[in-house]
Design an enzyme around this catalytic site. Structure first.
Site, PDB file in Angstrom:
ATOM      1  N   ASP A 129       0.839  -1.200   0.000  1.00  0.00           N
ATOM      2  CA  ASP A 129       0.000   0.000   0.000  1.00  0.00           C
ATOM      3  C   ASP A 129       0.876   1.255   0.000  1.00  0.00           C
ATOM      4  O   ASP A 129       0.373   2.379  -0.015  1.00  0.00           O
ATOM      5  CB  ASP A 129      -1.018  -0.008   1.152  1.00  0.00           C
ATOM      6  CG  ASP A 129      -0.367  -0.091   2.524  1.00  0.00           C
ATOM      7  OD1 ASP A 129       0.867  -0.197   2.600  1.00  0.00           O
ATOM      8  OD2 ASP A 129      -1.110  -0.062   3.532  1.00  0.00           O
ATOM      9  N   SER A 130       2.194   1.064  -0.048  1.00  0.00           N
ATOM     10  CA  SER A 130       3.115   2.179  -0.321  1.00  0.00           C
ATOM     11  C   SER A 130       2.774   2.814  -1.664  1.00  0.00           C
ATOM     12  O   SER A 130       3.236   3.908  -1.974  1.00  0.00           O
ATOM     13  CB  SER A 130       4.571   1.696  -0.324  1.00  0.00           C
ATOM     14  OG  SER A 130       4.729   0.579  -1.185  1.00  0.00           O
ATOM     15  N   ASP A 151      -1.035  -6.168  -0.007  1.00  0.00           N
ATOM     16  CA  ASP A 151      -1.369  -5.555   1.286  1.00  0.00           C
ATOM     17  C   ASP A 151      -2.869  -5.403   1.460  1.00  0.00           C
ATOM     18  O   ASP A 151      -3.564  -4.965   0.530  1.00  0.00           O
ATOM     19  CB  ASP A 151      -0.761  -4.146   1.356  1.00  0.00           C
ATOM     20  CG  ASP A 151       0.559  -4.111   2.080  1.00  0.00           C
ATOM     21  OD1 ASP A 151       0.856  -5.042   2.854  1.00  0.00           O
ATOM     22  OD2 ASP A 151       1.303  -3.129   1.875  1.00  0.00           O
ATOM     23  N   LYS A 205      -0.998  -9.367   3.279  1.00  0.00           N
ATOM     24  CA  LYS A 205      -0.197  -8.870   4.404  1.00  0.00           C
ATOM     25  C   LYS A 205      -1.046  -7.894   5.202  1.00  0.00           C
ATOM     26  O   LYS A 205      -1.795  -7.103   4.637  1.00  0.00           O
ATOM     27  CB  LYS A 205       1.075  -8.174   3.894  1.00  0.00           C
ATOM     28  CG  LYS A 205       1.921  -7.559   5.017  1.00  0.00           C
ATOM     29  CD  LYS A 205       3.309  -7.208   4.561  1.00  0.00           C
ATOM     30  CE  LYS A 205       3.437  -5.910   3.818  1.00  0.00           C
ATOM     31  NZ  LYS A 205       2.982  -4.708   4.563  1.00  0.00           N
ATOM     32  N   GLU A 262      -0.919  -5.402   9.032  1.00  0.00           N
ATOM     33  CA  GLU A 262      -0.027  -4.803  10.026  1.00  0.00           C
ATOM     34  C   GLU A 262      -0.546  -5.034  11.444  1.00  0.00           C
ATOM     35  O   GLU A 262      -1.752  -4.940  11.681  1.00  0.00           O
ATOM     36  CB  GLU A 262       0.084  -3.291   9.770  1.00  0.00           C
ATOM     37  CG  GLU A 262       0.695  -2.954   8.429  1.00  0.00           C
ATOM     38  CD  GLU A 262       0.859  -1.457   8.189  1.00  0.00           C
ATOM     39  OE1 GLU A 262       0.598  -0.653   9.117  1.00  0.00           O
ATOM     40  OE2 GLU A 262       1.252  -1.097   7.065  1.00  0.00           O
ATOM     41  N   GLU A 315       9.848  -4.022   9.902  1.00  0.00           N
ATOM     42  CA  GLU A 315      10.199  -2.719   9.308  1.00  0.00           C
ATOM     43  C   GLU A 315      10.776  -1.782  10.362  1.00  0.00           C
ATOM     44  O   GLU A 315      10.155  -1.556  11.410  1.00  0.00           O
ATOM     45  CB  GLU A 315       8.952  -2.096   8.664  1.00  0.00           C
ATOM     46  CG  GLU A 315       9.234  -0.716   8.060  1.00  0.00           C
ATOM     47  CD  GLU A 315       8.144  -0.188   7.139  1.00  0.00           C
ATOM     48  OE1 GLU A 315       7.153  -0.898   6.897  1.00  0.00           O
ATOM     49  OE2 GLU A 315       8.307   0.941   6.650  1.00  0.00           O
TER      50      GLU A 315
HETATM   51  O1  KIV Z   1       3.612  -1.073   1.518  1.00  0.00           O
HETATM   52  C1  KIV Z   1       4.788  -1.455   1.458  1.00  0.00           C
HETATM   53  O2  KIV Z   1       5.518  -1.197   0.500  1.00  0.00           O
HETATM   54  C2  KIV Z   1       5.320  -2.229   2.571  1.00  0.00           C
HETATM   55  C3  KIV Z   1       6.805  -2.428   2.635  1.00  0.00           C
HETATM   56  C4  KIV Z   1       7.461  -1.179   3.037  1.00  0.00           C
HETATM   57  C5  KIV Z   1       7.182  -3.564   3.490  1.00  0.00           C
HETATM   58  O3  KIV Z   1       4.593  -2.653   3.416  1.00  0.00           O
END
Ligand code: KIV
Length: 277
Positions: A58-59, A97, A126, A128, A195
């Site tokens: 989600d970056s 994510d 994924k 958090e 992270e």
């Molecule tokens: O969203 C993302 O790119 C991430 C990485 C920084 C691990 O979660």
């Protein structure tokens, strides 16, 4: 392997990565390489360069959409980008994510994770957080959805933690993180991203788990490394994070830069102390 993707590329014979091959890599002490990806062209490039795992992070809210955080990213956007990435790759394993507020409780999490697998064709999701996610992880795994945990700096909680900074520095926080890692593993998580964690703590967590850890700003002793692709290519505007490295500086083109990342991670040469805490 047959290639009938809309992206149409030559057939390749390597065995595709899976939860089993990634677990095997930890057992054999082979480092796992992971980069973020958001579209089919870069996905194909990462795949050709030998990257094991592509994370549709989600970056993308920051590096694709230009926001200051990941919070604005929606489920529809995650599904769209995941589908693009899956079409581009042949061998790499794809993790997507779950975005901010898409997993407030187990049932909502399962509905949204199912979208990432069914519509996006991701192979793992994924999320958090530590022990507060244990029930959700158990529920997803019970539905046959593989889960990657994420501890340390949690970008979806940026306003709660007051900025993007290293986590787990004092003894109490370090012990809590170690326990959280074990709880996620016991709940059924198959991978764990760490992270911005002190290298010594990431090493301890990695040694105490049977599942692979993938570090970003977590030192060289994690079982694998992940970076945001645009940081590695040095095209993210603004200051590059300390834990990242401009691989374009030494190589000059995108494929060689990704290959250099893969090579340095596999040989345990990235990250160095310069990129660690
Ligand atoms: O969203 C993302 O790119 C991430 C990485 C920084 C691990 O979660």
């Amino acid at each position: 392997m047959k290639t009938d993707t809309a992206y149409g590329r030559e057939a390749r014979s390597e065995k595709p990565q899976s939860v089993t091959t990634l677990a095997e890599m930890k057992r054999k002490g082979e480092k796992i390489t992971c980069l973020t990806g958001y579209d089919a062209s870069f996905s194909a490039l990462l795949d050709r360069a030998g990257v094991d795992v592509i994370l549709v992070g989600d970056s993308l809210g920051m590096v694709i959409q230009g926001y200051g955080s990941t919070l604005a990213v929606t489920m529809d956007q995650m599904v769209y980008h995941t589908r693009c990435v899956v079409r581009g790759r042949q061998r790499a394993f794809v993790i997507a994510d779950l975005p901010f507020m898409s997993y407030p409780e187990p049932n909502r999490a399962a509905e949204n994770a199912a979208r990432l697998l069914r519509e996006g064709e991701a192979q793992m999701v994924k999320l958090e957080g530590g022990r507060i996610r244990a029930e959700t992880v158990r529920h997803l795994v019970a539905q046959g959805i593989p889960v990657c945990g994420h501890l340390g700096l949690l970008p979806q909680s940026v306003h709660q933690i007051g900025g993007y900074r290293v986590q787990g520095k004092d003894q109490q926080a370090a012990e809590t993180m170690l326990e959280d890692a074990r709880i996620l593993q016991d709940a059924g998580a198959t991978l764990l991203v760490l992270e911005c964690v002190p290298a010594s703590l990431a090493k301890k967590i990695t040694e105490s788990l049977a599942i692979p850890t993938i570090g970003i700003g977590a030192g060289v002793d994690c079982d694998g490394q992940v970076l945001v692709l645009y940081d590695l290519l040095d095209i993210t505007p603004g200051k590059r994070p300390k834990f990242s490295k401009n691989f374009m500086a030494e190589t000059g083109d995108a494929v060689s830069a990704v290959r250099a990342f893969v090579d340095e991670v596999r040989k345990g040469r990235f990250p160095t102390e310069e990129q660690s805490f």
